[in-house]
Design an enzyme around this catalytic site. Sequence first.
Site, PDB file in Angstrom:
ATOM      1  N   CYS A 137      40.938  41.066  33.436  1.00 13.96           N
ATOM      2  CA  CYS A 137      40.048  41.110  34.919  1.00 13.96           C
ATOM      3  C   CYS A 137      40.633  42.464  35.679  1.00 13.96           C
ATOM      4  O   CYS A 137      41.528  42.346  36.276  1.00 13.96           O
ATOM      5  CB  CYS A 137      40.052  39.737  35.580  1.00 13.96           C
ATOM      6  N   CYS A 140      40.161  41.833  39.384  1.00 13.49           N
ATOM      7  CA  CYS A 140      41.205  40.986  39.739  1.00 13.49           C
ATOM      8  C   CYS A 140      42.500  41.610  39.693  1.00 13.49           C
ATOM      9  O   CYS A 140      43.246  41.420  40.964  1.00 13.49           O
ATOM     10  CB  CYS A 140      41.519  39.787  39.005  1.00 13.49           C
ATOM     11  N   ASP A 141      43.068  42.495  38.961  1.00 15.24           N
ATOM     12  CA  ASP A 141      44.179  42.952  38.903  1.00 15.24           C
ATOM     13  C   ASP A 141      44.368  44.593  38.774  1.00 15.24           C
ATOM     14  O   ASP A 141      45.470  45.158  38.907  1.00 15.24           O
ATOM     15  CB  ASP A 141      45.068  42.668  37.602  1.00 15.24           C
TER      16      ASP A 141
END
Length: 321
Positions: A137, A140-141
Amino acid sequence: MPATHSTRMLILGSGPAGLTAAIYAARAGMAPIVVQGIQPGGQLTTTTDVENYPGFRDVIQGPWLMEEMQAQAEHVGAQMMWDTIVEVDLSRRPFRLIGDGGTVYSCDVLVIATGAQAKWLGLESEQRLRGQGVSACATCDGFFYRGKKVAVIGGGNTAVEEALYLTNHSHDVTLIHRRDSLRAEKILQKRLFAHPQIKVLWNKEVAEFVHGDGNRGLVALDLKDTRSGAVERIDVDGGFVAIGHHPATELFQGHVDLDEDGYIKVTPGTTNTSVPGVFACGDVMDKIYRQAVTAAGTGCMAALDAERFLAEADYEALAAE
Protein backbone atom coordinates in the site's frame (compact mmCIF):
# COMPACT_ATOMS: atom_id res chain seq x y z
CA MET A 1 -26.80 -29.17 20.39
CA PRO A 2 -25.00 -26.21 18.79
CA ALA A 3 -25.25 -22.86 20.53
CA THR A 4 -27.59 -20.24 19.06
CA HIS A 5 -27.14 -16.47 19.30
CA SER A 6 -29.84 -14.02 18.27
CA THR A 7 -29.28 -10.32 17.76
CA ARG A 8 -30.80 -7.34 16.00
CA MET A 9 -27.51 -6.72 14.19
CA LEU A 10 -24.78 -9.18 13.31
CA ILE A 11 -21.47 -7.81 12.04
CA LEU A 12 -19.01 -9.99 10.16
CA GLY A 13 -15.46 -8.71 10.44
CA SER A 14 -13.53 -6.83 13.11
CA GLY A 15 -11.41 -4.36 11.19
CA PRO A 16 -12.00 -0.60 11.24
CA ALA A 17 -15.27 -0.95 9.29
CA GLY A 18 -16.79 -3.69 11.43
CA LEU A 19 -15.75 -2.20 14.76
CA THR A 20 -16.96 1.29 13.83
CA ALA A 21 -20.30 -0.21 12.82
CA ALA A 22 -20.36 -2.00 16.18
CA ILE A 23 -19.67 1.22 18.11
CA TYR A 24 -22.49 3.09 16.38
CA ALA A 25 -24.91 0.16 16.63
CA ALA A 26 -24.18 -0.42 20.32
CA ARG A 27 -24.68 3.26 21.11
CA ALA A 28 -28.06 3.01 19.33
CA GLY A 29 -29.08 0.19 21.66
CA MET A 30 -28.94 -2.62 19.10
CA ALA A 31 -26.56 -4.83 21.16
CA PRO A 32 -24.64 -6.00 18.09
CA ILE A 33 -22.65 -9.21 17.89
CA VAL A 34 -19.34 -9.05 16.03
CA VAL A 35 -18.04 -12.29 14.54
CA GLN A 36 -14.33 -11.56 14.31
CA GLY A 37 -13.36 -13.96 11.54
CA ILE A 38 -10.01 -15.54 10.73
CA GLN A 39 -8.06 -12.29 11.22
CA PRO A 40 -9.41 -10.41 14.26
CA GLY A 41 -8.62 -6.73 13.88
CA GLY A 42 -8.24 -6.94 10.11
CA GLN A 43 -5.24 -5.91 8.03
CA LEU A 44 -4.08 -3.24 10.50
CA THR A 45 -2.97 -5.99 12.87
CA THR A 46 -0.26 -6.85 10.34
CA THR A 47 0.84 -3.19 10.07
CA THR A 48 3.43 -1.55 12.27
CA ASP A 49 3.70 2.23 12.00
CA VAL A 50 0.50 4.15 11.22
CA GLU A 51 0.83 7.88 10.61
CA ASN A 52 -2.31 8.72 8.63
CA TYR A 53 -5.14 7.82 11.01
CA PRO A 54 -6.70 11.08 12.30
CA GLY A 55 -6.32 12.05 15.92
CA PHE A 56 -2.75 10.99 16.66
CA ARG A 57 0.13 13.42 16.22
CA ASP A 58 2.74 10.72 16.77
CA VAL A 59 3.18 7.41 14.97
CA ILE A 60 0.93 4.68 16.36
CA GLN A 61 0.98 0.93 15.94
CA GLY A 62 -1.71 -0.80 13.87
CA PRO A 63 -2.36 -3.63 16.37
CA TRP A 64 -2.68 -1.10 19.22
CA LEU A 65 -5.21 0.95 17.22
CA MET A 66 -7.36 -2.12 16.61
CA GLU A 67 -7.16 -3.16 20.26
CA GLU A 68 -8.43 0.30 21.23
CA MET A 69 -11.28 0.13 18.67
CA GLN A 70 -12.34 -3.27 19.98
CA ALA A 71 -12.17 -2.10 23.59
CA GLN A 72 -14.32 0.92 22.70
CA ALA A 73 -16.89 -1.27 20.94
CA GLU A 74 -17.08 -3.64 23.92
CA HIS A 75 -17.27 -0.72 26.34
CA VAL A 76 -20.45 0.58 24.69
CA GLY A 77 -22.09 -2.83 24.52
CA ALA A 78 -20.92 -4.81 21.49
CA GLN A 79 -20.27 -8.52 21.98
CA MET A 80 -17.25 -10.16 20.31
CA MET A 81 -17.39 -13.75 19.11
CA TRP A 82 -14.27 -15.67 18.12
CA ASP A 83 -15.74 -17.54 15.19
CA THR A 84 -15.70 -17.79 11.41
CA ILE A 85 -18.90 -18.00 9.40
CA VAL A 86 -19.01 -20.87 6.90
CA GLU A 87 -22.66 -20.84 5.77
CA VAL A 88 -25.29 -18.15 5.25
CA ASP A 89 -29.01 -18.08 4.49
CA LEU A 90 -30.10 -14.62 3.39
CA SER A 91 -33.31 -15.73 1.72
CA ARG A 92 -35.51 -14.39 4.54
CA ARG A 93 -35.34 -12.42 7.76
CA PRO A 94 -34.21 -13.14 10.35
CA PHE A 95 -31.05 -14.15 8.51
CA ARG A 96 -29.37 -17.36 9.58
CA LEU A 97 -25.61 -17.90 9.63
CA ILE A 98 -23.53 -20.82 10.87
CA GLY A 99 -20.00 -20.74 12.32
CA ASP A 100 -17.30 -23.30 11.62
CA GLY A 101 -18.01 -24.99 14.96
CA GLY A 102 -21.75 -25.25 14.26
CA THR A 103 -22.82 -22.18 16.25
CA VAL A 104 -25.97 -20.64 14.77
CA TYR A 105 -26.40 -16.87 14.50
CA SER A 106 -29.77 -15.28 13.84
CA CYS A 107 -30.09 -11.57 13.05
CA ASP A 108 -32.56 -8.99 11.82
CA VAL A 109 -29.89 -7.11 9.87
CA LEU A 110 -26.45 -8.16 8.70
CA VAL A 111 -23.38 -5.97 8.18
CA ILE A 112 -20.67 -7.51 6.03
CA ALA A 113 -17.22 -6.10 6.80
CA THR A 114 -15.04 -9.05 5.86
CA GLY A 115 -12.48 -6.88 4.05
CA ALA A 116 -10.04 -7.67 1.27
CA GLN A 117 -6.52 -9.01 1.26
CA ALA A 118 -3.66 -7.76 -0.86
CA LYS A 119 -2.33 -10.31 -3.31
CA TRP A 120 1.32 -11.20 -2.75
CA LEU A 121 3.97 -12.84 -4.89
CA GLY A 122 4.34 -15.74 -2.48
CA LEU A 123 8.08 -15.45 -1.84
CA GLU A 124 9.52 -16.37 1.55
CA SER A 125 11.70 -13.25 1.51
CA GLU A 126 8.61 -11.14 0.79
CA GLN A 127 6.87 -12.51 3.86
CA ARG A 128 9.96 -12.00 6.02
CA LEU A 129 10.41 -8.36 5.00
CA ARG A 130 6.78 -7.22 5.13
CA GLY A 131 6.80 -4.04 7.18
CA GLN A 132 10.59 -3.81 6.80
CA GLY A 133 10.68 -2.32 3.33
CA VAL A 134 8.05 -4.48 1.63
CA SER A 135 4.51 -3.14 1.46
CA ALA A 136 1.30 -3.55 -0.52
CA CYS A 137 0.00 0.00 0.00
CA ALA A 138 1.81 3.08 -1.28
CA THR A 139 -0.82 5.41 0.15
CA CYS A 140 -0.28 3.87 3.58
CA ASP A 141 3.51 3.62 3.59
CA GLY A 142 4.90 5.85 0.85
CA PHE A 143 5.51 8.67 3.32
CA PHE A 144 8.23 6.59 4.99
CA TYR A 145 10.29 6.61 1.77
CA ARG A 146 10.75 10.32 1.27
CA GLY A 147 13.85 10.90 -0.86
CA LYS A 148 14.54 7.17 -1.18
CA LYS A 149 14.57 4.70 -4.07
CA VAL A 150 11.44 2.60 -4.42
CA ALA A 151 10.11 -0.06 -6.77
CA VAL A 152 6.57 -1.08 -7.64
CA ILE A 153 5.84 -4.61 -8.84
CA GLY A 154 2.87 -5.09 -11.17
CA GLY A 155 1.37 -4.02 -14.48
CA GLY A 156 -2.27 -3.13 -13.90
CA ASN A 157 -4.08 0.00 -12.80
CA THR A 158 -3.10 -0.53 -9.16
CA ALA A 159 0.61 -0.71 -9.97
CA VAL A 160 0.59 2.37 -12.21
CA GLU A 161 -1.44 4.39 -9.70
CA GLU A 162 0.94 3.36 -6.90
CA ALA A 163 3.99 4.35 -8.96
CA LEU A 164 2.50 7.74 -9.80
CA TYR A 165 1.55 8.32 -6.16
CA LEU A 166 5.05 7.46 -4.95
CA THR A 167 6.54 10.29 -7.02
CA ASN A 168 5.13 12.59 -4.33
CA HIS A 169 7.79 11.19 -2.02
CA SER A 170 10.52 9.63 -4.14
CA HIS A 171 12.63 11.02 -6.97
CA ASP A 172 13.49 7.49 -8.15
CA VAL A 173 10.56 5.13 -8.82
CA THR A 174 10.95 1.91 -10.80
CA LEU A 175 7.99 -0.07 -12.12
CA ILE A 176 8.78 -3.76 -12.60
CA HIS A 177 6.58 -5.84 -14.88
CA ARG A 178 6.97 -9.45 -15.97
CA ARG A 179 5.66 -8.78 -19.49
CA ASP A 180 6.51 -6.33 -22.26
CA SER A 181 3.29 -4.30 -22.01
CA LEU A 182 1.04 -3.02 -19.24
CA ARG A 183 -2.55 -3.98 -18.55
CA ALA A 184 -3.38 -0.56 -17.07
CA GLU A 185 -5.74 1.86 -18.75
CA LYS A 186 -4.17 3.85 -21.57
CA ILE A 187 -4.62 7.21 -19.86
CA LEU A 188 -2.71 5.92 -16.82
CA GLN A 189 0.02 4.48 -19.02
CA LYS A 190 0.40 7.83 -20.78
CA ARG A 191 0.89 9.60 -17.45
CA LEU A 192 3.34 6.95 -16.30
CA PHE A 193 5.56 7.04 -19.40
CA ALA A 194 5.60 10.84 -19.37
CA HIS A 195 6.74 11.11 -15.75
CA PRO A 196 10.46 11.92 -15.44
CA GLN A 197 10.79 10.25 -12.02
CA ILE A 198 9.57 6.83 -13.18
CA LYS A 199 11.40 4.19 -15.20
CA VAL A 200 9.99 0.84 -16.30
CA LEU A 201 11.78 -2.50 -16.34
CA TRP A 202 10.12 -4.89 -18.76
CA ASN A 203 10.10 -8.71 -18.69
CA LYS A 204 11.36 -8.86 -15.11
CA GLU A 205 10.02 -10.65 -12.07
CA VAL A 206 11.20 -10.51 -8.47
CA ALA A 207 13.21 -13.57 -7.54
CA GLU A 208 14.02 -12.35 -4.05
CA PHE A 209 13.68 -9.37 -1.73
CA VAL A 210 17.19 -8.84 -0.36
CA HIS A 211 17.67 -8.21 3.37
CA GLY A 212 20.36 -5.81 4.56
CA ASP A 213 22.81 -6.31 7.38
CA GLY A 214 21.48 -6.12 10.92
CA ASN A 215 18.15 -4.31 11.10
CA ARG A 216 18.37 -2.55 7.75
CA GLY A 217 15.42 -4.37 6.19
CA LEU A 218 15.04 -4.33 2.41
CA VAL A 219 18.10 -3.07 0.49
CA ALA A 220 17.72 -4.59 -2.98
CA LEU A 221 15.70 -6.74 -5.36
CA ASP A 222 16.99 -9.70 -7.32
CA LEU A 223 15.20 -9.60 -10.67
CA LYS A 224 14.92 -12.54 -13.05
CA ASP A 225 14.55 -11.87 -16.77
CA THR A 226 11.43 -13.77 -17.88
CA ARG A 227 12.96 -14.47 -21.31
CA SER A 228 16.62 -15.25 -20.68
CA GLY A 229 16.49 -16.31 -17.04
CA ALA A 230 19.36 -13.99 -16.17
CA VAL A 231 19.30 -12.45 -12.70
CA GLU A 232 20.30 -8.89 -11.87
CA ARG A 233 20.21 -6.93 -8.62
CA ILE A 234 18.89 -3.39 -8.21
CA ASP A 235 19.24 -1.33 -5.04
CA VAL A 236 15.98 -0.11 -3.50
CA ASP A 237 14.83 1.08 -0.10
CA GLY A 238 11.18 0.13 -0.55
CA GLY A 239 9.33 -2.47 -2.59
CA PHE A 240 5.59 -2.16 -3.21
CA VAL A 241 3.72 -5.24 -4.41
CA ALA A 242 0.78 -3.98 -6.47
CA ILE A 243 -0.82 -6.97 -8.15
CA GLY A 244 -4.33 -6.39 -6.85
CA HIS A 245 -6.59 -7.30 -3.95
CA HIS A 246 -8.89 -10.20 -3.24
CA PRO A 247 -12.16 -9.35 -1.45
CA ALA A 248 -13.38 -11.89 1.10
CA THR A 249 -16.72 -12.52 -0.58
CA GLU A 250 -16.67 -16.22 -1.52
CA LEU A 251 -19.21 -16.91 1.21
CA PHE A 252 -21.70 -14.49 -0.35
CA GLN A 253 -21.59 -15.61 -3.98
CA GLY A 254 -25.14 -16.31 -5.08
CA HIS A 255 -26.54 -14.49 -2.04
CA VAL A 256 -25.75 -10.82 -2.78
CA ASP A 257 -24.76 -9.13 -6.02
CA LEU A 258 -21.00 -8.91 -6.65
CA ASP A 259 -19.17 -6.93 -9.32
CA GLU A 260 -16.80 -8.42 -11.90
CA ASP A 261 -13.90 -8.28 -9.41
CA GLY A 262 -15.83 -9.98 -6.61
CA TYR A 263 -16.56 -6.87 -4.52
CA ILE A 264 -20.05 -6.48 -3.05
CA LYS A 265 -22.20 -4.06 -5.00
CA VAL A 266 -23.86 -1.31 -2.97
CA THR A 267 -26.29 1.43 -3.92
CA PRO A 268 -24.14 4.55 -4.52
CA GLY A 269 -24.05 6.82 -1.49
CA THR A 270 -25.21 4.02 0.83
CA THR A 271 -24.08 0.64 2.14
CA ASN A 272 -27.25 -1.10 0.91
CA THR A 273 -26.64 -4.37 -0.93
CA SER A 274 -29.02 -6.19 -3.28
CA VAL A 275 -30.63 -7.89 -0.26
CA PRO A 276 -32.79 -5.66 1.97
CA GLY A 277 -31.40 -5.72 5.48
CA VAL A 278 -27.88 -6.68 4.38
CA PHE A 279 -25.24 -3.95 4.34
CA ALA A 280 -21.59 -3.94 3.27
CA CYS A 281 -18.80 -1.64 4.42
CA GLY A 282 -15.04 -1.32 4.25
CA ASP A 283 -12.71 -2.93 1.73
CA VAL A 284 -15.23 -5.65 0.86
CA MET A 285 -17.12 -3.00 -1.14
CA ASP A 286 -14.39 -0.41 -1.73
CA LYS A 287 -11.73 -1.18 -4.32
CA ILE A 288 -10.64 2.43 -4.79
CA TYR A 289 -9.54 3.93 -1.47
CA ARG A 290 -8.87 0.96 0.84
CA GLN A 291 -7.84 3.09 3.83
CA ALA A 292 -8.57 2.53 7.51
CA VAL A 293 -10.28 5.90 7.80
CA THR A 294 -12.54 5.32 4.77
CA ALA A 295 -13.38 1.85 6.06
CA ALA A 296 -14.33 3.34 9.42
CA GLY A 297 -16.47 5.93 7.64
CA THR A 298 -18.43 3.31 5.73
CA GLY A 299 -18.78 1.30 8.95
CA CYS A 300 -20.55 4.31 10.45
CA MET A 301 -22.74 4.52 7.33
CA ALA A 302 -23.64 0.83 7.57
CA ALA A 303 -24.76 1.15 11.18
CA LEU A 304 -26.89 4.19 10.39
CA ASP A 305 -28.36 2.56 7.28
CA ALA A 306 -29.15 -0.58 9.30
CA GLU A 307 -30.70 1.43 12.15
CA ARG A 308 -32.92 3.27 9.67
CA PHE A 309 -33.93 -0.01 8.02
CA LEU A 310 -34.90 -1.54 11.37
CA ALA A 311 -36.88 1.54 12.40
CA GLU A 312 -38.88 1.42 9.17
CA ALA A 313 -39.45 -2.34 9.52
CA ASP A 314 -40.62 -1.93 13.12
CA TYR A 315 -43.02 0.85 12.08
CA GLU A 316 -44.47 -1.26 9.29
CA ALA A 317 -44.91 -4.21 11.67
CA LEU A 318 -46.77 -2.05 14.19
CA ALA A 319 -48.95 -0.55 11.48
CA ALA A 320 -49.93 -4.02 10.29
CA GLU A 321 -51.16 -5.12 13.72
